[in-house]
Design a protein around this motif. Structure first.
Motif, mmCIF file in Angstrom:
data_model
loop_
_atom_site.group_PDB
_atom_site.id
_atom_site.type_symbol
_atom_site.label_atom_id
_atom_site.label_comp_id
_atom_site.label_asym_id
_atom_site.label_seq_id
_atom_site.Cartn_x
_atom_site.Cartn_y
_atom_site.Cartn_z
ATOM 1 N N SER A 169 21.132 16.546 -19.900
ATOM 2 C CA SER A 169 21.016 17.171 -18.578
ATOM 3 C C SER A 169 20.624 16.158 -17.514
ATOM 4 O O SER A 169 21.172 16.147 -16.413
ATOM 5 N N GLU A 204 22.931 29.897 -25.289
ATOM 6 C CA GLU A 204 23.869 29.783 -24.166
ATOM 7 C C GLU A 204 23.684 30.961 -23.206
ATOM 8 O O GLU A 204 23.634 30.805 -21.987
ATOM 9 N N ARG A 245 20.416 30.527 -21.268
ATOM 10 C CA ARG A 245 20.501 29.518 -20.201
ATOM 11 C C ARG A 245 21.239 30.060 -18.987
ATOM 12 O O ARG A 245 20.842 29.829 -17.843
ATOM 13 N N TYR A 255 19.255 30.329 -15.507
ATOM 14 C CA TYR A 255 19.501 29.277 -14.519
ATOM 15 C C TYR A 255 20.627 29.574 -13.522
ATOM 16 O O TYR A 255 20.823 28.811 -12.583
ATOM 17 N N TYR A 284 21.494 23.373 -15.317
ATOM 18 C CA TYR A 284 20.874 23.648 -16.618
ATOM 19 C C TYR A 284 21.470 24.882 -17.280
ATOM 20 O O TYR A 284 21.270 25.113 -18.478
ATOM 21 N N ALA A 285 22.196 25.688 -16.517
ATOM 22 C CA ALA A 285 22.823 26.884 -17.089
ATOM 23 C C ALA A 285 23.954 26.528 -18.036
ATOM 24 O O ALA A 285 24.270 27.275 -18.965
ATOM 25 N N SER A 331 26.294 24.394 -20.809
ATOM 26 C CA SER A 331 26.240 23.536 -21.986
ATOM 27 C C SER A 331 26.664 22.129 -21.578
ATOM 28 O O SER A 331 27.435 21.945 -20.636
ATOM 29 N N SER A 344 12.901 25.616 -19.544
ATOM 30 C CA SER A 344 12.731 26.936 -20.151
ATOM 31 C C SER A 344 11.735 26.868 -21.295
ATOM 32 O O SER A 344 11.760 25.949 -22.113
#
Length: 423
Positions: free
Chosen positions: A89, A148, A151, A155, A160-161, A163, A307
Protein backbone atom coordinates in the motif's frame (compact mmCIF):
# COMPACT_ATOMS: atom_id res chain seq x y z
CA UNK A 1 26.19 14.97 0.61
CA UNK A 2 25.20 14.89 4.28
CA UNK A 3 26.08 12.15 6.71
CA UNK A 4 24.50 11.54 10.10
CA UNK A 5 25.87 9.19 12.72
CA UNK A 6 23.12 7.94 14.97
CA UNK A 7 23.16 6.31 18.38
CA UNK A 8 21.61 3.33 16.61
CA UNK A 9 23.86 0.84 14.74
CA UNK A 10 22.70 2.38 11.46
CA UNK A 11 24.77 4.82 9.44
CA UNK A 12 22.56 7.26 7.47
CA UNK A 13 23.75 9.27 4.49
CA UNK A 14 21.83 11.52 2.11
CA UNK A 15 23.42 11.81 -1.35
CA UNK A 16 23.43 15.04 -3.33
CA UNK A 17 20.62 13.72 -5.55
CA UNK A 18 18.42 12.92 -2.54
CA UNK A 19 18.93 9.15 -2.22
CA UNK A 20 18.97 8.12 1.44
CA UNK A 21 21.53 5.37 2.12
CA UNK A 22 21.29 3.32 5.33
CA UNK A 23 24.08 0.90 6.24
CA UNK A 24 24.23 -1.61 9.09
CA UNK A 25 27.64 -3.27 9.20
CA UNK A 26 27.35 -6.89 10.33
CA UNK A 27 30.49 -8.96 9.71
CA UNK A 28 29.05 -12.14 11.29
CA UNK A 29 28.27 -13.83 7.96
CA UNK A 30 29.71 -13.38 4.48
CA UNK A 31 26.38 -12.08 3.17
CA UNK A 32 24.95 -8.68 2.27
CA UNK A 33 21.22 -7.97 1.97
CA UNK A 34 19.76 -4.80 0.50
CA UNK A 35 16.32 -3.26 0.25
CA UNK A 36 15.63 -0.45 -2.20
CA UNK A 37 12.43 1.36 -1.23
CA UNK A 38 10.52 3.76 -3.46
CA UNK A 39 7.66 6.00 -2.27
CA UNK A 40 5.16 4.38 -4.58
CA UNK A 41 2.69 1.50 -4.19
CA UNK A 42 -1.08 1.25 -4.35
CA UNK A 43 -1.70 4.62 -2.65
CA UNK A 44 -0.06 6.27 -5.66
CA UNK A 45 -2.29 4.59 -8.27
CA UNK A 46 -5.43 5.96 -9.85
CA UNK A 47 -8.44 3.98 -8.66
CA UNK A 48 -9.20 2.96 -12.26
CA UNK A 49 -5.68 1.48 -12.46
CA UNK A 50 -5.68 -0.52 -9.22
CA UNK A 51 -3.08 -3.28 -9.55
CA UNK A 52 -0.73 -1.13 -11.67
CA UNK A 53 2.14 -1.16 -9.15
CA UNK A 54 1.77 -4.93 -8.69
CA UNK A 55 2.03 -5.46 -12.44
CA UNK A 56 5.02 -3.12 -12.53
CA UNK A 57 6.75 -5.13 -9.78
CA UNK A 58 6.11 -8.38 -11.67
CA UNK A 59 7.45 -7.05 -15.00
CA UNK A 60 10.28 -4.89 -13.70
CA UNK A 61 12.74 -7.76 -13.30
CA UNK A 62 11.92 -9.15 -16.75
CA UNK A 63 14.06 -6.76 -18.80
CA UNK A 64 16.38 -3.78 -18.31
CA UNK A 65 18.92 -1.97 -20.41
CA UNK A 66 20.10 -4.53 -22.95
CA UNK A 67 19.26 -7.54 -20.77
CA UNK A 68 16.41 -10.00 -21.32
CA UNK A 69 14.44 -11.74 -18.60
CA UNK A 70 16.58 -14.87 -19.01
CA UNK A 71 19.85 -12.94 -18.92
CA UNK A 72 18.82 -11.17 -15.72
CA UNK A 73 17.89 -14.50 -14.12
CA UNK A 74 21.20 -16.06 -15.17
CA UNK A 75 23.22 -13.15 -13.76
CA UNK A 76 21.50 -13.55 -10.39
CA UNK A 77 21.38 -17.34 -10.19
CA UNK A 78 24.94 -17.91 -11.48
CA UNK A 79 26.31 -16.42 -8.25
CA UNK A 80 23.64 -17.95 -5.98
CA UNK A 81 22.03 -14.58 -5.25
CA UNK A 82 18.33 -13.74 -5.01
CA UNK A 83 16.50 -10.65 -6.27
CA UNK A 84 12.81 -9.77 -6.29
CA UNK A 85 10.44 -6.83 -6.62
CA UNK A 86 7.26 -6.31 -4.63
CA UNK A 87 4.72 -3.64 -3.84
CA UNK A 88 2.46 -2.73 -0.93
CA UNK A 89 0.00 0.00 0.00
CA UNK A 90 2.64 2.50 1.11
CA UNK A 91 5.81 1.68 -0.82
CA UNK A 92 7.50 -0.24 -3.64
CA UNK A 93 10.41 -2.57 -2.86
CA UNK A 94 13.34 -4.13 -4.71
CA UNK A 95 15.16 -6.72 -2.55
CA UNK A 96 18.31 -8.75 -3.02
CA UNK A 97 20.77 -10.90 -1.10
CA UNK A 98 24.24 -12.04 -2.16
CA UNK A 99 27.63 -13.10 -0.87
CA UNK A 100 29.92 -10.14 -0.17
CA UNK A 101 32.19 -10.73 -3.18
CA UNK A 102 29.28 -10.31 -5.62
CA UNK A 103 27.60 -7.36 -3.89
CA UNK A 104 28.87 -4.69 -6.31
CA UNK A 105 27.75 -6.69 -9.34
CA UNK A 106 24.26 -7.41 -8.00
CA UNK A 107 23.78 -3.84 -6.75
CA UNK A 108 24.71 -2.61 -10.24
CA UNK A 109 22.13 -4.98 -11.75
CA UNK A 110 19.50 -3.81 -9.22
CA UNK A 111 20.32 -0.26 -10.24
CA UNK A 112 19.70 -1.06 -13.91
CA UNK A 113 16.40 -2.73 -13.06
CA UNK A 114 15.35 0.23 -10.90
CA UNK A 115 16.36 2.94 -13.35
CA UNK A 116 15.85 1.51 -16.83
CA UNK A 117 13.34 -1.35 -16.97
CA UNK A 118 12.15 -2.12 -20.50
CA UNK A 119 8.72 -3.60 -19.68
CA UNK A 120 8.65 -6.05 -22.63
CA UNK A 121 5.10 -6.26 -24.00
CA UNK A 122 5.11 -10.08 -23.98
CA UNK A 123 6.10 -10.07 -20.29
CA UNK A 124 3.43 -7.49 -19.47
CA UNK A 125 0.75 -9.75 -20.97
CA UNK A 126 2.16 -12.87 -19.28
CA UNK A 127 2.23 -11.25 -15.83
CA UNK A 128 -1.22 -9.75 -16.39
CA UNK A 129 -2.63 -13.25 -17.05
CA UNK A 130 -0.96 -14.59 -13.91
CA UNK A 131 -2.36 -11.70 -11.85
CA UNK A 132 -5.86 -12.34 -13.24
CA UNK A 133 -5.54 -16.01 -12.23
CA UNK A 134 -4.63 -14.90 -8.70
CA UNK A 135 -7.59 -12.53 -8.58
CA UNK A 136 -9.99 -15.31 -9.64
CA UNK A 137 -8.54 -17.87 -7.24
CA UNK A 138 -8.91 -15.45 -4.32
CA UNK A 139 -12.66 -15.35 -4.92
CA UNK A 140 -12.78 -18.98 -3.76
CA UNK A 141 -10.94 -18.36 -0.48
CA UNK A 142 -13.41 -17.43 2.30
CA UNK A 143 -10.95 -15.42 4.41
CA UNK A 144 -9.71 -13.43 1.40
CA UNK A 145 -13.29 -12.71 0.33
CA UNK A 146 -14.19 -11.53 3.85
CA UNK A 147 -11.08 -9.34 4.06
CA UNK A 148 -11.70 -7.82 0.62
CA UNK A 149 -15.31 -7.10 1.55
CA UNK A 150 -14.19 -5.50 4.82
CA UNK A 151 -11.62 -3.26 3.13
CA UNK A 152 -14.12 -2.04 0.55
CA UNK A 153 -16.82 -1.13 3.06
CA UNK A 154 -14.34 0.44 5.48
CA UNK A 155 -12.24 2.48 3.06
CA UNK A 156 -14.74 3.30 0.27
CA UNK A 157 -12.78 5.46 -2.23
CA UNK A 158 -9.45 5.41 -0.38
CA UNK A 159 -6.72 3.27 -2.05
CA UNK A 160 -6.62 0.99 1.03
CA UNK A 161 -9.98 -0.34 -0.16
CA UNK A 162 -8.41 -2.09 -3.11
CA UNK A 163 -6.40 -5.29 -3.24
CA UNK A 164 -2.77 -4.89 -4.30
CA UNK A 165 -3.83 -6.92 -7.35
CA UNK A 166 -6.75 -4.63 -8.15
CA UNK A 167 -9.69 -6.43 -9.74
CA UNK A 168 -10.25 -8.03 -13.16
CA UNK A 169 -11.50 -4.79 -14.70
CA UNK A 170 -8.65 -2.58 -13.49
CA UNK A 171 -5.93 -5.19 -14.12
CA UNK A 172 -7.18 -5.59 -17.70
CA UNK A 173 -7.14 -1.83 -18.24
CA UNK A 174 -3.46 -1.21 -17.33
CA UNK A 175 -1.25 -0.74 -20.40
CA UNK A 176 2.49 -0.82 -20.91
CA UNK A 177 2.33 2.95 -21.41
CA UNK A 178 0.75 3.27 -17.94
CA UNK A 179 3.68 1.33 -16.44
CA UNK A 180 6.20 3.59 -18.19
CA UNK A 181 4.43 6.74 -17.00
CA UNK A 182 4.16 5.51 -13.39
CA UNK A 183 7.84 4.55 -13.42
CA UNK A 184 8.91 7.91 -14.85
CA UNK A 185 6.82 9.73 -12.24
CA UNK A 186 7.87 7.98 -9.02
CA UNK A 187 11.18 6.22 -9.68
CA UNK A 188 13.56 9.10 -9.12
CA UNK A 189 16.49 9.54 -6.74
CA UNK A 190 14.81 11.96 -4.33
CA UNK A 191 12.10 9.32 -3.77
CA UNK A 192 14.39 6.37 -2.95
CA UNK A 193 15.88 4.78 0.18
CA UNK A 194 18.65 2.17 -0.16
CA UNK A 195 19.06 0.09 3.01
CA UNK A 196 22.05 -2.28 3.26
CA UNK A 197 23.04 -4.76 5.98
CA UNK A 198 25.93 -7.22 6.09
CA UNK A 199 29.66 -7.57 5.73
CA UNK A 200 30.39 -4.11 4.37
CA UNK A 201 31.53 -0.89 6.03
CA UNK A 202 29.42 2.25 5.72
CA UNK A 203 32.26 3.95 3.84
CA UNK A 204 32.50 1.13 1.28
CA UNK A 205 28.72 0.87 0.83
CA UNK A 206 28.17 4.61 0.40
CA UNK A 207 31.09 4.88 -2.07
CA UNK A 208 29.59 2.07 -4.16
CA UNK A 209 26.11 3.62 -4.14
CA UNK A 210 27.61 6.96 -5.25
CA UNK A 211 29.50 5.20 -8.05
CA UNK A 212 26.37 3.42 -9.31
CA UNK A 213 23.63 5.97 -8.55
CA UNK A 214 25.41 9.32 -8.18
CA UNK A 215 24.75 10.29 -11.81
CA UNK A 216 21.00 9.78 -11.42
CA UNK A 217 19.48 13.23 -11.86
CA UNK A 218 16.42 14.61 -10.09
CA UNK A 219 13.75 15.50 -12.69
CA UNK A 220 12.81 19.15 -13.00
CA UNK A 221 9.12 18.50 -12.32
CA UNK A 222 8.02 18.14 -8.70
CA UNK A 223 6.66 14.89 -7.34
CA UNK A 224 2.84 14.74 -7.53
CA UNK A 225 1.10 15.63 -4.28
CA UNK A 226 -0.64 12.65 -2.73
CA UNK A 227 -4.22 13.86 -2.36
CA UNK A 228 -6.25 11.00 -0.92
CA UNK A 229 -9.98 11.06 -0.10
CA UNK A 230 -11.06 11.35 3.50
CA UNK A 231 -12.06 8.08 5.16
CA UNK A 232 -15.62 8.49 6.43
CA UNK A 233 -16.51 6.18 9.31
CA UNK A 234 -19.93 4.61 8.70
CA UNK A 235 -20.00 1.15 10.31
CA UNK A 236 -22.16 -1.29 8.35
CA UNK A 237 -22.48 -4.97 7.52
CA UNK A 238 -21.61 -6.89 4.37
CA UNK A 239 -22.58 -10.50 3.70
CA UNK A 240 -21.24 -12.77 0.96
CA UNK A 241 -22.89 -16.17 0.53
CA UNK A 242 -20.32 -18.81 -0.38
CA UNK A 243 -20.66 -22.57 -0.61
CA UNK A 244 -18.33 -23.52 2.22
CA UNK A 245 -18.48 -25.59 5.39
CA UNK A 246 -17.34 -22.79 7.67
CA UNK A 247 -18.23 -19.17 8.21
CA UNK A 248 -15.72 -16.33 8.37
CA UNK A 249 -16.82 -13.73 10.91
CA UNK A 250 -14.83 -10.49 10.78
CA UNK A 251 -15.22 -7.30 12.80
CA UNK A 252 -13.38 -4.17 11.67
CA UNK A 253 -12.64 -0.84 13.35
CA UNK A 254 -10.85 2.12 11.80
CA UNK A 255 -7.69 2.57 13.85
CA UNK A 256 -4.79 5.01 13.77
CA UNK A 257 -1.85 5.60 11.43
CA UNK A 258 1.66 4.67 12.57
CA UNK A 259 2.55 8.29 13.39
CA UNK A 260 -0.38 8.65 15.82
CA UNK A 261 0.04 8.62 19.60
CA UNK A 262 -2.65 5.92 19.65
CA UNK A 263 -0.65 3.52 17.45
CA UNK A 264 1.30 1.80 20.26
CA UNK A 265 -1.73 1.16 22.56
CA UNK A 266 -3.71 -0.24 19.62
CA UNK A 267 -0.79 -2.45 18.60
CA UNK A 268 -0.64 -3.76 22.15
CA UNK A 269 -4.41 -4.42 22.28
CA UNK A 270 -4.19 -6.34 19.00
CA UNK A 271 -1.44 -8.52 20.49
CA UNK A 272 -3.38 -9.03 23.74
CA UNK A 273 -6.55 -10.01 21.85
CA UNK A 274 -5.35 -12.21 19.06
CA UNK A 275 -1.62 -12.92 18.82
CA UNK A 276 -0.78 -16.54 19.59
CA UNK A 277 -2.08 -19.46 21.62
CA UNK A 278 -2.14 -17.49 24.88
CA UNK A 279 -4.13 -14.57 23.44
CA UNK A 280 -7.50 -13.62 24.88
CA UNK A 281 -9.54 -14.62 21.81
CA UNK A 282 -7.80 -17.98 21.42
CA UNK A 283 -8.20 -18.92 25.08
CA UNK A 284 -11.79 -17.72 25.52
CA UNK A 285 -13.36 -18.61 22.17
CA UNK A 286 -11.35 -21.61 20.99
CA UNK A 287 -9.97 -23.34 24.07
CA UNK A 288 -12.79 -22.73 26.55
CA UNK A 289 -15.82 -22.64 24.23
CA UNK A 290 -14.62 -24.60 21.18
CA UNK A 291 -16.17 -22.08 18.81
CA UNK A 292 -13.32 -21.40 16.44
CA UNK A 293 -11.19 -23.31 13.95
CA UNK A 294 -9.04 -20.22 13.90
CA UNK A 295 -9.33 -16.89 15.66
CA UNK A 296 -7.05 -13.88 15.62
CA UNK A 297 -6.65 -10.11 15.56
CA UNK A 298 -4.40 -7.94 13.46
CA UNK A 299 -3.61 -4.28 13.14
CA UNK A 300 -1.09 -3.52 10.38
CA UNK A 301 1.38 -0.64 10.48
CA UNK A 302 0.23 1.90 7.89
CA UNK A 303 1.05 5.43 6.78
CA UNK A 304 -2.67 6.27 6.89
CA UNK A 305 -5.37 5.08 9.34
CA UNK A 306 -5.13 1.29 9.57
CA UNK A 307 -7.88 -1.25 10.14
CA UNK A 308 -8.04 -3.03 13.49
CA UNK A 309 -9.56 -6.44 12.71
CA UNK A 310 -10.68 -9.47 14.70
CA UNK A 311 -11.89 -12.57 12.91
CA UNK A 312 -12.96 -16.15 13.42
CA UNK A 313 -13.40 -19.21 11.25
CA UNK A 314 -16.23 -21.24 12.75
CA UNK A 315 -18.73 -23.97 11.87
CA UNK A 316 -21.80 -22.68 10.03
CA UNK A 317 -24.10 -23.54 12.95
CA UNK A 318 -21.91 -21.44 15.30
CA UNK A 319 -21.97 -18.26 13.19
CA UNK A 320 -24.36 -16.31 15.44
CA UNK A 321 -22.78 -17.31 18.74
CA UNK A 322 -19.29 -16.78 17.28
CA UNK A 323 -20.19 -13.25 16.21
CA UNK A 324 -21.59 -12.54 19.66
CA UNK A 325 -18.45 -13.94 21.29
CA UNK A 326 -16.10 -11.82 19.18
CA UNK A 327 -18.13 -8.67 19.80
CA UNK A 328 -18.25 -9.33 23.54
CA UNK A 329 -14.48 -9.78 23.83
CA UNK A 330 -13.77 -6.52 22.00
CA UNK A 331 -16.41 -4.63 24.01
CA UNK A 332 -14.82 -5.85 27.27
CA UNK A 333 -11.66 -3.87 26.43
CA UNK A 334 -13.55 -0.66 27.12
CA UNK A 335 -15.62 -1.81 30.09
CA UNK A 336 -13.31 -4.18 31.99
CA UNK A 337 -9.83 -3.24 33.12
CA UNK A 338 -7.03 -5.38 31.68
CA UNK A 339 -4.85 -6.66 34.51
CA UNK A 340 -1.32 -5.29 34.84
CA UNK A 341 0.06 -8.80 34.42
CA UNK A 342 -1.93 -9.44 31.22
CA UNK A 343 -0.77 -6.11 29.80
CA UNK A 344 2.84 -6.88 30.70
CA UNK A 345 2.57 -10.30 29.06
CA UNK A 346 1.35 -8.65 25.87
CA UNK A 347 4.28 -6.21 26.04
CA UNK A 348 6.76 -9.05 26.53
CA UNK A 349 5.24 -10.91 23.59
CA UNK A 350 5.29 -7.99 21.15
CA UNK A 351 8.79 -6.85 22.14
CA UNK A 352 10.14 -10.40 22.04
CA UNK A 353 8.71 -10.99 18.57
CA UNK A 354 10.04 -7.61 17.48
CA UNK A 355 13.57 -8.51 18.61
CA UNK A 356 13.37 -11.90 16.85
CA UNK A 357 12.33 -10.07 13.68
CA UNK A 358 15.73 -8.37 13.45
CA UNK A 359 18.03 -11.39 13.31
CA UNK A 360 19.01 -11.64 9.64
CA UNK A 361 20.65 -9.02 7.44
CA UNK A 362 17.51 -9.01 5.28
CA UNK A 363 15.31 -8.28 8.29
CA UNK A 364 17.62 -5.50 9.47
CA UNK A 365 17.76 -3.85 6.03
CA UNK A 366 13.98 -4.18 5.78
CA UNK A 367 12.97 -2.63 9.08
CA UNK A 368 15.22 0.43 8.96
CA UNK A 369 14.47 1.12 5.29
CA UNK A 370 10.76 0.73 5.99
CA UNK A 371 10.81 3.23 8.84
CA UNK A 372 12.77 5.68 6.68
CA UNK A 373 10.42 5.45 3.69
CA UNK A 374 7.37 5.93 5.96
CA UNK A 375 8.93 9.15 7.22
CA UNK A 376 9.39 7.84 10.77
CA UNK A 377 13.19 7.87 10.70
CA UNK A 378 15.61 5.14 11.72
CA UNK A 379 15.33 6.08 15.41
CA UNK A 380 11.74 4.78 15.38
CA UNK A 381 13.25 1.34 15.97
CA UNK A 382 14.10 2.42 19.52
CA UNK A 383 11.10 4.72 19.88
CA UNK A 384 8.65 1.92 19.05
CA UNK A 385 10.02 -0.25 21.85
CA UNK A 386 9.86 2.66 24.31
CA UNK A 387 6.31 3.52 23.24
CA UNK A 388 5.12 -0.06 23.79
CA UNK A 389 6.83 -0.27 27.19
CA UNK A 390 5.21 3.00 28.28
CA UNK A 391 1.58 2.00 27.55
CA UNK A 392 -0.51 1.88 30.73
CA UNK A 393 -3.78 0.11 31.49
CA UNK A 394 -5.43 3.54 31.41
CA UNK A 395 -4.00 4.18 27.91
CA UNK A 396 -5.30 0.83 26.68
CA UNK A 397 -8.83 1.48 27.96
CA UNK A 398 -8.82 5.00 26.48
CA UNK A 399 -7.95 3.86 22.93
CA UNK A 400 -10.41 0.95 23.17
CA UNK A 401 -13.19 3.40 24.02
CA UNK A 402 -12.04 5.78 21.28
CA UNK A 403 -11.67 3.31 18.39
CA UNK A 404 -13.24 -0.06 19.21
CA UNK A 405 -16.91 0.79 19.58
CA UNK A 406 -19.22 0.26 16.58
CA UNK A 407 -17.67 -2.32 14.22
CA UNK A 408 -17.91 -2.90 10.52
CA UNK A 409 -19.01 -6.48 9.92
CA UNK A 410 -18.01 -8.86 7.14
CA UNK A 411 -19.56 -12.34 6.99
CA UNK A 412 -18.79 -15.06 4.47
CA UNK A 413 -20.38 -18.50 4.48
CA UNK A 414 -23.60 -20.40 3.88
CA UNK A 415 -26.40 -17.94 3.17
CA UNK A 416 -28.76 -19.13 5.90
CA UNK A 417 -26.04 -19.13 8.55
CA UNK A 418 -24.73 -15.62 7.86
CA UNK A 419 -28.18 -14.08 7.32
CA UNK A 420 -29.50 -15.41 10.63
CA UNK A 421 -26.42 -14.11 12.46
CA UNK A 422 -27.44 -10.49 11.91
CA UNK A 423 -31.20 -11.00 11.98
Amino acid sequence: MTTLLQKSPIHRTVLNNGIVVLVAENPAADIIAARIFVRAGTCYENREQAGLSHLLSAVMTKGCGGLSSLEIAEKIESVGASLSADTSSDYFLLSFKTVTADFAEILALAGQILRSPTFPETQVELERRLALQDIRSQKEQPFTVAFEQMRQVMYQNHPYAASVLGDETTMNSVTRADLVKYHETYFRPDNVVISIAGRVTPTEAVALVIELFGDWQVPTQALPTLNLPEIIVEPQSRLKPLHTQQSIVMLGYLGAAVNSADYAPLKLLSTYLGNGLSSRLFVELREKRGLAYEVSAFYPTRLFPASFLVYMGTAAENTSVGLEGLRTEVDLLCTTEISESALQSAKNKILGQYALGKQTNGQIAQIYGWYEILGLGINFDQEFQELIAAVTVKDAIAVACKYLQEPYLSLVGQEEAISSAIA
